[in-house]
Design a protein around this motif. Structure first.
Motif, PDB file in Angstrom:
ATOM      1  N   GLN A  34       0.834  -1.205   0.000  1.00 29.81           N
ATOM      2  CA  GLN A  34       0.000   0.000   0.000  1.00 29.81           C
ATOM      3  C   GLN A  34       0.868   1.255   0.000  1.00 29.81           C
ATOM      4  O   GLN A  34       0.554   2.253  -0.646  1.00 29.81           O
ATOM      5  CB  GLN A  34      -0.929  -0.016   1.225  1.00 29.81           C
ATOM      6  CG  GLN A  34      -2.004   1.060   1.189  1.00 29.81           C
ATOM      7  CD  GLN A  34      -2.882   0.983  -0.058  1.00 29.81           C
ATOM      8  OE1 GLN A  34      -3.331  -0.097  -0.429  1.00 29.81           O
ATOM      9  NE2 GLN A  34      -3.103   2.115  -0.724  1.00 29.81           N
ATOM     10  N   GLU A  35       1.989   1.171   0.696  1.00 28.32           N
ATOM     11  CA  GLU A  35       2.905   2.317   0.771  1.00 28.32           C
ATOM     12  C   GLU A  35       3.451   2.651  -0.627  1.00 28.32           C
ATOM     13  O   GLU A  35       3.510   3.824  -1.011  1.00 28.32           O
ATOM     14  CB  GLU A  35       4.055   1.970   1.721  1.00 28.32           C
ATOM     15  CG  GLU A  35       4.970   3.139   2.020  1.00 28.32           C
ATOM     16  CD  GLU A  35       6.243   2.687   2.737  1.00 28.32           C
ATOM     17  OE1 GLU A  35       6.309   1.516   3.168  1.00 28.32           O
ATOM     18  OE2 GLU A  35       7.157   3.517   2.832  1.00 28.32           O
ATOM     19  N   ALA A  36       3.812   1.600  -1.366  1.00 24.85           N
ATOM     20  CA  ALA A  36       4.340   1.824  -2.724  1.00 24.85           C
ATOM     21  C   ALA A  36       3.258   2.398  -3.636  1.00 24.85           C
ATOM     22  O   ALA A  36       3.523   3.296  -4.453  1.00 24.85           O
ATOM     23  CB  ALA A  36       4.867   0.509  -3.289  1.00 24.85           C
ATOM     24  N   ALA A  54       0.846   9.564  -5.275  1.00 21.53           N
ATOM     25  CA  ALA A  54       1.184  10.916  -4.787  1.00 21.53           C
ATOM     26  C   ALA A  54       2.088  11.641  -5.783  1.00 21.53           C
ATOM     27  O   ALA A  54       1.989  12.851  -5.949  1.00 21.53           O
ATOM     28  CB  ALA A  54       1.871  10.818  -3.430  1.00 21.53           C
ATOM     29  N   LEU A  55       2.947  10.873  -6.447  1.00 16.22           N
ATOM     30  CA  LEU A  55       3.881  11.510  -7.393  1.00 16.22           C
ATOM     31  C   LEU A  55       3.284  11.672  -8.790  1.00 16.22           C
ATOM     32  O   LEU A  55       3.905  12.277  -9.659  1.00 16.22           O
ATOM     33  CB  LEU A  55       5.160  10.672  -7.489  1.00 16.22           C
ATOM     34  CG  LEU A  55       6.031  10.655  -6.234  1.00 16.22           C
ATOM     35  CD1 LEU A  55       7.142   9.628  -6.353  1.00 16.22           C
ATOM     36  CD2 LEU A  55       6.611  12.037  -5.975  1.00 16.22           C
ATOM     37  N   GLN A 103      -0.863  14.548  -7.726  1.00 19.85           N
ATOM     38  CA  GLN A 103      -0.106  15.791  -7.860  1.00 19.85           C
ATOM     39  C   GLN A 103      -0.837  16.791  -8.760  1.00 19.85           C
ATOM     40  O   GLN A 103      -0.606  17.984  -8.667  1.00 19.85           O
ATOM     41  CB  GLN A 103       1.248  15.445  -8.487  1.00 19.85           C
ATOM     42  CG  GLN A 103       2.337  16.406  -8.123  1.00 19.85           C
ATOM     43  CD  GLN A 103       3.611  16.045  -8.851  1.00 19.85           C
ATOM     44  OE1 GLN A 103       3.581  15.459  -9.923  1.00 19.85           O
ATOM     45  NE2 GLN A 103       4.727  16.405  -8.288  1.00 19.85           N
ATOM     46  N   THR A 104      -1.719  16.279  -9.626  1.00 17.25           N
ATOM     47  CA  THR A 104      -2.337  17.160 -10.617  1.00 17.25           C
ATOM     48  C   THR A 104      -3.335  18.130  -9.985  1.00 17.25           C
ATOM     49  O   THR A 104      -3.657  19.132 -10.575  1.00 17.25           O
ATOM     50  CB  THR A 104      -3.078  16.345 -11.696  1.00 17.25           C
ATOM     51  OG1 THR A 104      -3.992  15.494 -11.041  1.00 17.25           O
ATOM     52  CG2 THR A 104      -2.114  15.578 -12.544  1.00 17.25           C
ATOM     53  N   VAL A 105      -3.838  17.826  -8.795  1.00 16.44           N
ATOM     54  CA  VAL A 105      -4.791  18.728  -8.154  1.00 16.44           C
ATOM     55  C   VAL A 105      -4.080  20.028  -7.769  1.00 16.44           C
ATOM     56  O   VAL A 105      -4.580  21.115  -7.969  1.00 16.44           O
ATOM     57  CB  VAL A 105      -5.397  18.059  -6.899  1.00 16.44           C
ATOM     58  CG1 VAL A 105      -6.297  19.025  -6.163  1.00 16.44           C
ATOM     59  CG2 VAL A 105      -6.155  16.817  -7.307  1.00 16.44           C
ATOM     60  N   ALA A 106      -2.852  19.849  -7.257  1.00 13.74           N
ATOM     61  CA  ALA A 106      -2.120  21.007  -6.759  1.00 13.74           C
ATOM     62  C   ALA A 106      -1.858  22.078  -7.830  1.00 13.74           C
ATOM     63  O   ALA A 106      -2.147  23.240  -7.594  1.00 13.74           O
ATOM     64  CB  ALA A 106      -0.823  20.553  -6.120  1.00 13.74           C
ATOM     65  N   PRO A 107      -1.359  21.716  -9.018  1.00 10.88           N
ATOM     66  CA  PRO A 107      -1.126  22.756 -10.014  1.00 10.88           C
ATOM     67  C   PRO A 107      -2.387  23.520 -10.401  1.00 10.88           C
ATOM     68  O   PRO A 107      -2.332  24.726 -10.629  1.00 10.88           O
ATOM     69  CB  PRO A 107      -0.581  21.987 -11.212  1.00 10.88           C
ATOM     70  CG  PRO A 107      -0.041  20.737 -10.665  1.00 10.88           C
ATOM     71  CD  PRO A 107      -0.859  20.419  -9.475  1.00 10.88           C
ATOM     72  N   HIS A 108      -3.538  22.823 -10.426  1.00 14.74           N
ATOM     73  CA  HIS A 108      -4.782  23.510 -10.769  1.00 14.74           C
ATOM     74  C   HIS A 108      -5.113  24.578  -9.718  1.00 14.74           C
ATOM     75  O   HIS A 108      -5.443  25.711 -10.039  1.00 14.74           O
ATOM     76  CB  HIS A 108      -5.946  22.519 -10.847  1.00 14.74           C
ATOM     77  CG  HIS A 108      -5.992  21.767 -12.123  1.00 14.74           C
ATOM     78  ND1 HIS A 108      -5.190  20.691 -12.366  1.00 14.74           N
ATOM     79  CD2 HIS A 108      -6.728  21.970 -13.226  1.00 14.74           C
ATOM     80  CE1 HIS A 108      -5.436  20.248 -13.583  1.00 14.74           C
ATOM     81  NE2 HIS A 108      -6.365  21.001 -14.128  1.00 14.74           N
TER      82      HIS A 108
END
Lengths: 181, 172
Positions: free
Chosen positions: A66-68, A74-75, A79-84
Motif C-alpha cells: 500500500q505504501e508503494a 502521490a507523485l 499531484q495534478t490537483v495542486a497545479p490547478h
C-alpha cells in the motif's frame, strides 16, 4: 538423435512447445502424436512442460505494498490537483491586482472626463462600477477554485476576463447607461 | 494515453508489473523501487504511450530496469542477502502439495529463480504471466522467432536443473 516416424526430435520438441503454447506448428498433430508414442525423450519433455506450467500457475501475483501504491499516486495523479489550485490562486492574485488598479484608476479616469462641478457625483458612480466589476471577477474566480478540470477553469477565467473588459468598456463610455446606476 | 487514464492503467497493471519485477530481481525492495520507477516513467510519457499497450510498455520498462540492476549487481559483485523465500511466490491457500521444506512446486520455483535472467524472463512471461509469443516479443523487444528459440532453450535448461531433483524425489 531419434528419428521415429521420420520426425527429428529437434523438430518434435519445437512442435511440442508450439502446441503447448497454443501456437501454430509446422508438424501435423497426428505426426507429432505418433512420434510422442514412440520417443520417450520427447514424451518426457512434454510431461516436463505440463509439470512446470501446473506448478508455476499455482504461484500467486505479488501485489505492491500500500505504501508503494500511495507513493506512485502521490507523485503522479494526486499531484495534478495542486497545479490547478495553484494556477487558480495565481489568477486570483492577478485579478485582485487588476481590480485594485481599476479602483484607483477608475475614479481618476472619470474625474478626467468630467468637469469640476460634477466630479463628486462621477466619483460615486465610478466606485459603484468598480464594485460591480469586482463582484463579477471574484464570482467567476470563486467558481474556478472549485472545478477540477483545466478546460472548465479556462472557460470561467476567459468569461470573467471578458466581462471585466466589457464592463470597463461600458464604464469608460459616457453614453452608455449602466445597470443599477 | 490521457493523464486521467493513468490511474486505471496503474491499478490494472500494478500486480503483474510488481510480480514480474519480483521474479526477475528476487528482492522485494528492489522490485518495489523498479515497479515504482516504471510507473513514474509511464506518467512522464503518457502522451506517447497508447492506452491498450500500456501494460506491455510497463513490462518492457521493468524488464530493462531489472536487467540494468542485475548488471550493476554483477559489476559490484553484490550478494543479495535478502533473497525472497520461496513462499513469497506461493499462495498458501492455493496449494495442496507444497511445503517450504522442498517438494515439486518449491523445486520448480527454485529452479526458475536460479536460471539466468534471460532464461528466467521468457519462462516467467510465458508460464507465470501467460503471455503469447507476440506479447513476449513486445516486452523483450525481440522478434517472435527469437522468443520461440529462447523459450525452448530456457525450458531445456530448466529441465536439466529439475531432472536430478525429480529423480531424487522418485527414489525417496
Amino acid at each position: 538423435m531419434n528419428r521415429s516416424i521420420n520426425i527429428d526430435c529437434d523438430d518434435a520438441l519445437a512442435a511440442i512447445d508450439a502446441r503447448y503454447d497454443g501456437e501454430a506448428t509446422r508438424l501435423g498433430d497426428d505426426d507429432l502424436d505418433r512420434h510422442l508414442h514412440t520417443c520417450s525423450e520427447c514424451s518426457d519433455y512434454a510431461a516436463h512442460l505440463v509439470t512446470v506450467r501446473r506448478e508455476l500457475q499455482a504461484t500467486r501475483m505479488i501485489p505492491m505494498s500500500q505504501e508503494a501504491i500511495d507513493t506512485v499516486l502521490a507523485l503522479t495523479v494526486d499531484q495534478t490537483v495542486a497545479p490547478h489550485v495553484a494556477q487558480a490562486r495565481g489568477l486570483r492574485r492577478l485579478a485582485t491586482a487588476a481590480v485594485v488598479a481599476l479602483a484607483v484608476l477608475g475614479p481618476w479616469m472619470v474625474l478626467r472626463q468630467s468637469n469640476d462641478s460634477a466630479a463628486v457625483e462621477d466619483v460615486e458612480r465610478a466606485s459603484m462600477e468598480v464594485r460591480y466589476v469586482m463582484q463579477l471577477t471574484f464570482g467567476a474566480l470563486q467558481r474556478v477554485e472549485d472545478v477540477a478540470t483545466e478546460e472548465i477553469m479556462e472557460s470561467h477565467v476567459s468569461s470573467a476576463l471578458t466581462r471585466v473588459v466589457d464592463t470597463w468598456t461600458e464604464f469608460t463610455n459616457p453614453f452608455v447607461r449602466k445597470p443599477g446606476l | 494515453m490521457r493523464r486521467d487514464e493513468f490511474r486505471k492503467a496503474f491499478f490494472d497493471a500494478s500486480d503483474r508489473v510488481h510480480t514480474y519485477a519480483v521474479w526477475m530481481i528476487r528482492n522485494r525492495e528492489d522490485a518495489r523501487d523498479i515497479a515504482q520507477e516504471a510507473f513514474l516513467r509511464l506518467w512522464q510519457r503518457c502522451e506517447t504511450v497508447a492506452t491498450q499497450s500500456a501494460r506491455a510498455w510497463l513490462l518492457r520498462t521493468v524488464h530493462r530496469l531489472c536487467v540494468d540492476r542485475i548488471r550493476q549487481r554483477t559489476r559490484r559483485q553484490e550478494v543479495s542477502l535478502s533473497m525472497l523465500p520461496i513462499d513469497s511466490f506461493v499462495d498458501a491457500d492455493a496449494t495442496t502439495d507444497w511445503s517450504p521444506d522442498g517438494d515439486l512446486r518449491g523445486d520448480v520455483i527454485r529452479a526458475v529463480v536460479a536460471l539466468s535472467p534471460e532464461d528466467r524472463a521468457v519462462v516467467v512471461l510465458r508460464e507465470v504471466m501467460g503471455m503469447s509469443y507476440g506479447d513476449m516479443g513486445e516486452v523483450l523487444a525481440q522478434p517472435v522467432s527469437t522468443v520461440k528459440v529462447r523459450l525452448h532453450r530456457a525450458r531445456k535448461r530448466l529441465r536439466c536443473r529439475l531432472e536430478p531433483l525429480c529423480e531424487k524425489r522418485s527414489v525417496r
